[in-house]
Design a protein around this motif. Structure first.
Motif, PDB file in Angstrom:
ATOM      1  N   MET A  90      -7.468   3.783  -2.906  1.00  0.00           N
ATOM      2  CA  MET A  90      -6.357   4.194  -2.055  1.00  0.00           C
ATOM      3  C   MET A  90      -6.672   5.504  -1.342  1.00  0.00           C
ATOM      4  O   MET A  90      -6.118   5.797  -0.298  1.00  0.00           O
ATOM      5  CB  MET A  90      -5.065   4.332  -2.871  1.00  0.00           C
ATOM      6  CG  MET A  90      -4.521   3.026  -3.421  1.00  0.00           C
ATOM      7  SD  MET A  90      -4.266   1.737  -2.149  1.00  0.00           S
ATOM      8  CE  MET A  90      -3.066   2.547  -1.109  1.00  0.00           C
ATOM      9  N   ARG A 112      -9.659  -1.716  -3.904  1.00  0.00           N
ATOM     10  CA  ARG A 112      -9.507  -0.802  -2.787  1.00  0.00           C
ATOM     11  C   ARG A 112      -9.183   0.584  -3.325  1.00  0.00           C
ATOM     12  O   ARG A 112      -8.241   0.765  -4.089  1.00  0.00           O
ATOM     13  CB  ARG A 112      -8.364  -1.268  -1.886  1.00  0.00           C
ATOM     14  CG  ARG A 112      -8.123  -0.354  -0.675  1.00  0.00           C
ATOM     15  CD  ARG A 112      -6.908  -0.839   0.087  1.00  0.00           C
ATOM     16  NE  ARG A 112      -6.597  -0.049   1.266  1.00  0.00           N
ATOM     17  CZ  ARG A 112      -7.130  -0.231   2.461  1.00  0.00           C
ATOM     18  NH1 ARG A 112      -8.057  -1.167   2.645  1.00  0.00           N
ATOM     19  NH2 ARG A 112      -6.777   0.524   3.486  1.00  0.00           N
ATOM     20  N   GLU A 171       0.721   4.351  -2.602  1.00  0.00           N
ATOM     21  CA  GLU A 171       0.536   5.749  -2.208  1.00  0.00           C
ATOM     22  C   GLU A 171       1.647   6.640  -2.745  1.00  0.00           C
ATOM     23  O   GLU A 171       1.401   7.723  -3.261  1.00  0.00           O
ATOM     24  CB  GLU A 171       0.464   5.859  -0.681  1.00  0.00           C
ATOM     25  CG  GLU A 171      -0.974   5.773  -0.207  1.00  0.00           C
ATOM     26  CD  GLU A 171      -1.099   5.534   1.285  1.00  0.00           C
ATOM     27  OE1 GLU A 171      -0.112   5.776   2.014  1.00  0.00           O
ATOM     28  OE2 GLU A 171      -2.179   5.099   1.708  1.00  0.00           O
ATOM     29  N   ARG A 190      -9.717   4.470   1.185  1.00  0.00           N
ATOM     30  CA  ARG A 190      -9.343   3.242   1.904  1.00  0.00           C
ATOM     31  C   ARG A 190     -10.516   2.290   2.060  1.00  0.00           C
ATOM     32  O   ARG A 190     -10.574   1.484   2.978  1.00  0.00           O
ATOM     33  CB  ARG A 190      -8.764   3.584   3.284  1.00  0.00           C
ATOM     34  CG  ARG A 190      -7.534   4.454   3.147  1.00  0.00           C
ATOM     35  CD  ARG A 190      -6.848   4.718   4.436  1.00  0.00           C
ATOM     36  NE  ARG A 190      -5.648   5.519   4.137  1.00  0.00           N
ATOM     37  CZ  ARG A 190      -4.506   5.385   4.777  1.00  0.00           C
ATOM     38  NH1 ARG A 190      -4.367   4.502   5.727  1.00  0.00           N
ATOM     39  NH2 ARG A 190      -3.459   6.134   4.459  1.00  0.00           N
ATOM     40  N   GLU A 191     -11.484   2.413   1.150  1.00  0.00           N
ATOM     41  CA  GLU A 191     -12.617   1.485   1.194  1.00  0.00           C
ATOM     42  C   GLU A 191     -12.434   0.371   0.188  1.00  0.00           C
ATOM     43  O   GLU A 191     -12.003   0.599  -0.936  1.00  0.00           O
ATOM     44  CB  GLU A 191     -13.910   2.246   0.872  1.00  0.00           C
ATOM     45  CG  GLU A 191     -14.500   2.904   2.093  1.00  0.00           C
ATOM     46  CD  GLU A 191     -15.578   3.895   1.724  1.00  0.00           C
ATOM     47  OE1 GLU A 191     -16.171   3.765   0.633  1.00  0.00           O
ATOM     48  OE2 GLU A 191     -15.813   4.811   2.537  1.00  0.00           O
ATOM     49  N   ASN A 192     -12.805  -0.842   0.610  1.00  0.00           N
ATOM     50  CA  ASN A 192     -12.760  -1.992  -0.288  1.00  0.00           C
ATOM     51  C   ASN A 192     -14.153  -2.234  -0.867  1.00  0.00           C
ATOM     52  O   ASN A 192     -15.154  -2.015  -0.201  1.00  0.00           O
ATOM     53  CB  ASN A 192     -12.335  -3.253   0.468  1.00  0.00           C
ATOM     54  CG  ASN A 192     -10.869  -3.206   0.835  1.00  0.00           C
ATOM     55  OD1 ASN A 192     -10.188  -2.225   0.545  1.00  0.00           O
ATOM     56  ND2 ASN A 192     -10.378  -4.257   1.471  1.00  0.00           N
ATOM     57  N   PHE A 205       0.833  -1.214   0.000  1.00  0.00           N
ATOM     58  CA  PHE A 205       0.000   0.000   0.000  1.00  0.00           C
ATOM     59  C   PHE A 205       0.867   1.263   0.000  1.00  0.00           C
ATOM     60  O   PHE A 205       0.548   2.252  -0.655  1.00  0.00           O
ATOM     61  CB  PHE A 205      -0.927   0.010   1.225  1.00  0.00           C
ATOM     62  CG  PHE A 205      -2.091  -0.926   1.096  1.00  0.00           C
ATOM     63  CD1 PHE A 205      -2.816  -1.007  -0.096  1.00  0.00           C
ATOM     64  CD2 PHE A 205      -2.490  -1.736   2.154  1.00  0.00           C
ATOM     65  CE1 PHE A 205      -3.900  -1.873  -0.217  1.00  0.00           C
ATOM     66  CE2 PHE A 205      -3.572  -2.610   2.040  1.00  0.00           C
ATOM     67  CZ  PHE A 205      -4.272  -2.680   0.846  1.00  0.00           C
TER      68      PHE A 205
END
Lengths: 441, 441
Positions: free
Chosen positions: B417, B415, B392, B420-422, B388
């Motif tokens: 980025m 996801r 970023e 930050r929700e899947n 991750f």
């Protein structure tokens, strides 16, 4: 008035006239698009560097091919002769500012004082791409798939991407009990294309004996398919290992991504005779030939290395990369009749029919450009034949005619330069719509 | 193991890391698109040329700023220090192979051993564009409109394009009876920005007398609008002439093309104080400043000249052109917060969750790329936090998650980025459709 200086370029250098430069830009644009689609980013480095950086500390007796001189501050400088050495310096200098693995591409000029009699140029473009900071098989597969997609995007016909693994070969040589002769064996195998298998076997025999030489010839002969060849190599090398497993993973990845099998633009071949020279590579190696023009040699080759930048840093920077031969590809595109042969980008030439219509023509041109049509105005009222000749030379498909007649009626006329037919439109908007339709806008 | 060589670049040179190079490429791409929309074609010339070509026959006592040296064949060579001189040589050499009028652009590096203390670089890009082989007003207007459209396309805020005519100014000076002092007057007018009108008037007075100096100050002061200024200039210069008529035609063309008035991205101003130096230009001259950053100086200037290539040919090659200051524009874009700040092009990062999923991930990546989404695979199974962090740093908006779970169910998870929700998708096709929709594909 001073004497005229004869306009000429240096031996081994050349100008790119529009047609050639348009072709080169199109090639560069296509490649950049594919690089970006794989997550690669561009970088740039200076053309001039310290000679020590480019040539190493032992660069005292310089290679004659390098353009090296003292600058006005008495620094010992040189023009880059490839993009690999500057990239190694770049990574050593900036690794802490970057993210790893780092995927970069670099398309730029390099200079070498080559012997021009062999048709070589002293200024030419290189195109390098690498993934640095990882030993993973996925990176090797990425480079193979990228080569596939790049050549497919160039529409240059079918091609054969040959792959091999240096460690597997070394295991085989050790298994043969000839590890101390490994460099000599590699050197001879490298000559297979040039001198043929019989001569290679004979010379190998002088180095390692006839029976071992026969084994080498057996090793380097590809079998019917990838897996059959790989099985043979594993057996001759003393069994499967991480090296052969990696080749298998690359093959499986290529199949999964559609880069082998039906629908693929080229074929991937396990060719145990590929070595790519002696020193640099430590893992997979590959090269690529166009099926229609194998004689021009590899248009894209590379491999995996353990240490990119050990001259400049103690940090370990393993990676995998390849270089595309832009000049070879341009030659091939031309020979295969796949060049666009464009002399320009203009889609509409507005003819100059009335001296006083300058501003009017600029308004029409602006409307065409806003609709996405590249447009230019012939700048002065000359004979129509001369204006048409210009359009033909520049490959402009449409001429727009707007004289007194059209201006009074509010119409415009479009002439197809190919069919030489004129067609009148009731308004500029209709002409724009027609041209947009022709272009598929 | 040899000692490490310190990785460093020469003073006055610099690397372009991805973020800076992506920005520069975007600028180049935008400008190329606008050039092409006006019918301009690219050319390229060698970086190295005979010193005689670049510096003229009198180039014995070389400018310290030029990188000049003897090559391995003992030729006296130099690296180009601008794109104008090579273009003149190019036109003299190739004019018979080209079509006239010839519209070319050239964006390439040049080298000057500048004093780096003033923040100057010794390697930098220039961007030149010219229309050669015509005296016509339409070509002057084209250059003005091209500057307008280029700056508008860069979305760099409003700007002011100042235009003037050298001949009109000369007529005024002659009308004043001061033609023998014309160079001195021009030189002083050129200092207006630096020393202010009062000082200019004082120094002018010493050259041509107080009353003539006052006239010059009256001449160079713009009036309320283009036509009012032009009327004043005509009256002070002894009446209308082809020069003032040409300025009027350029103005009318700009208005007709929407480059002045409502909807225009900048304004066109007749500024009688613009001279653009003393020697080269013979007709219209122009320069352009960004309204938000006038202090960085002109970002695009140029003018009309009678003889492009008289050093190399007896053929008359009049033309009009301008140069865009790429480095200044990049500085301005950054200061104005208009840069994209992109660290990469990747839109989807496929996370490495299972060692054995390499080929599967390549298949997913290939599907995403085919849908127009730039995709890369994290090449080895490392901690998710590390993967991750990579996404970023590189500014990748989506991570694609496909582990054992997803593989068994045939699903994939995306996801964001940023949030930050899947989000789980029942199939890869649905995930591709979602991402395509986000991108507006």
């Amino acid at each position: 008035m001073p004497d005229i200086i004869e306009p000429r370029v240096l031996k081994g250098f050349r100008d790119y006239l529009p047609e050639a430069e348009i072709e080169r830009q199109a090639l560069i644009d296509t490649l950049a698009r594919v690089f970006r689609s794989f997550g690669f980013v561009p970088i740039d480095t200076p053309v001039l560097e310290y000679a020590e950086i480019l040539l190493g500390k032992g660069g005292g007796e310089t290679d004659k091919q390098v353009y090296r001189f003292k600058d006005n501050g008495d620094r010992d400088v040189a023009m880059r002769f490839d993009l690999t050495v500057p990239f190694a310096r770049f990574m050593a200098e900036h690794v802490d500012e970057l993210y790893l693995p780092f995927r970069r591409y670099h398309m730029a000029k390099v200079w070498r004082g080559e012997n021009t009699q062999r048709g070589r140029y002293r200024e030419f473009m290189q195109c390098d791409f690498d993934i640095v900071g990882t030993d993973a098989a996925a990176a090797d597969a990425d480079i193979v798939l990228l080569i596939h997609d790049a050549l497919a995007a160039l529409d240059i016909g079918s091609f054969t991407l040959r792959i091999n693994h240096r460690t597997l070969f070394n295991r085989f040589i050790a298994n043969l009990g000839a590890q101390d002769k490994a460099p000599a064996v590699l050197r001879l195998v490298d000559k297979l294309d040039k001198i043929g298998p019989a001569e290679v076997e004979k010379l190998l025999g002088e180095e390692i004996g006839a029976s071992a030489a026969a084994k080498v010839l057996e090793y380097i002969r590809p079998e019917a398919d990838f897996e059959a060849t790989l099985k043979k190599l594993e057996s001759l090398a003393g069994g499967p290992g991480p090296d052969s497993q990696r080749l298998r993973e690359i093959w499986d990845s290529a199949r999964s991504a559609g880069a082998v099998g039906p629908g693929a633009s080229g074929q991937l071949v396990l060719d145990p005779s590929i070595t790519r020279g002696l020193d640099y590579y430590t893992g997979v190696v590959f090269e690529t030939r166009l099926d229609a023009m194998p004689e021009i040699g590899s248009v894209c080759g590379g491999g995996r290395y353990d240490e990119l930048a050990s001259l400049y840093t103690k940090k370990r920077l393993p990676g995998v990369g390849a270089a595309i031969g832009l000049d070879r590809l341009l030659t091939a595109l031309e020979s295969l009749g796949r060049t666009k042969g464009r002399s320009g980008y203009t889609e509409v030439l507005i003819l100059a029919l009335e001296e006083s219509f300058g501003p009017r023509y600029q308004g029409l041109a602006s409307a065409l450009r806003k609709a996405g049509l590249a447009t230019e105005i012939f700048p002065e009222k000359k004979k129509l034949a001369q204006q048409f000749a210009y359009a033909e030379k520049k490959g402009i498909p449409y001429a727009l005619i707007c004289g007194q007649d059209e201006a009074q009626k509010g119409t415009v006329t479009l002439r197809s330069m190919e069919s030489r037919e004129n067609r009148e439109f009731a308004s500029m908007a209709e002409a724009v719509a027609f041209l947009g339709g022709k272009k598929g806008l």
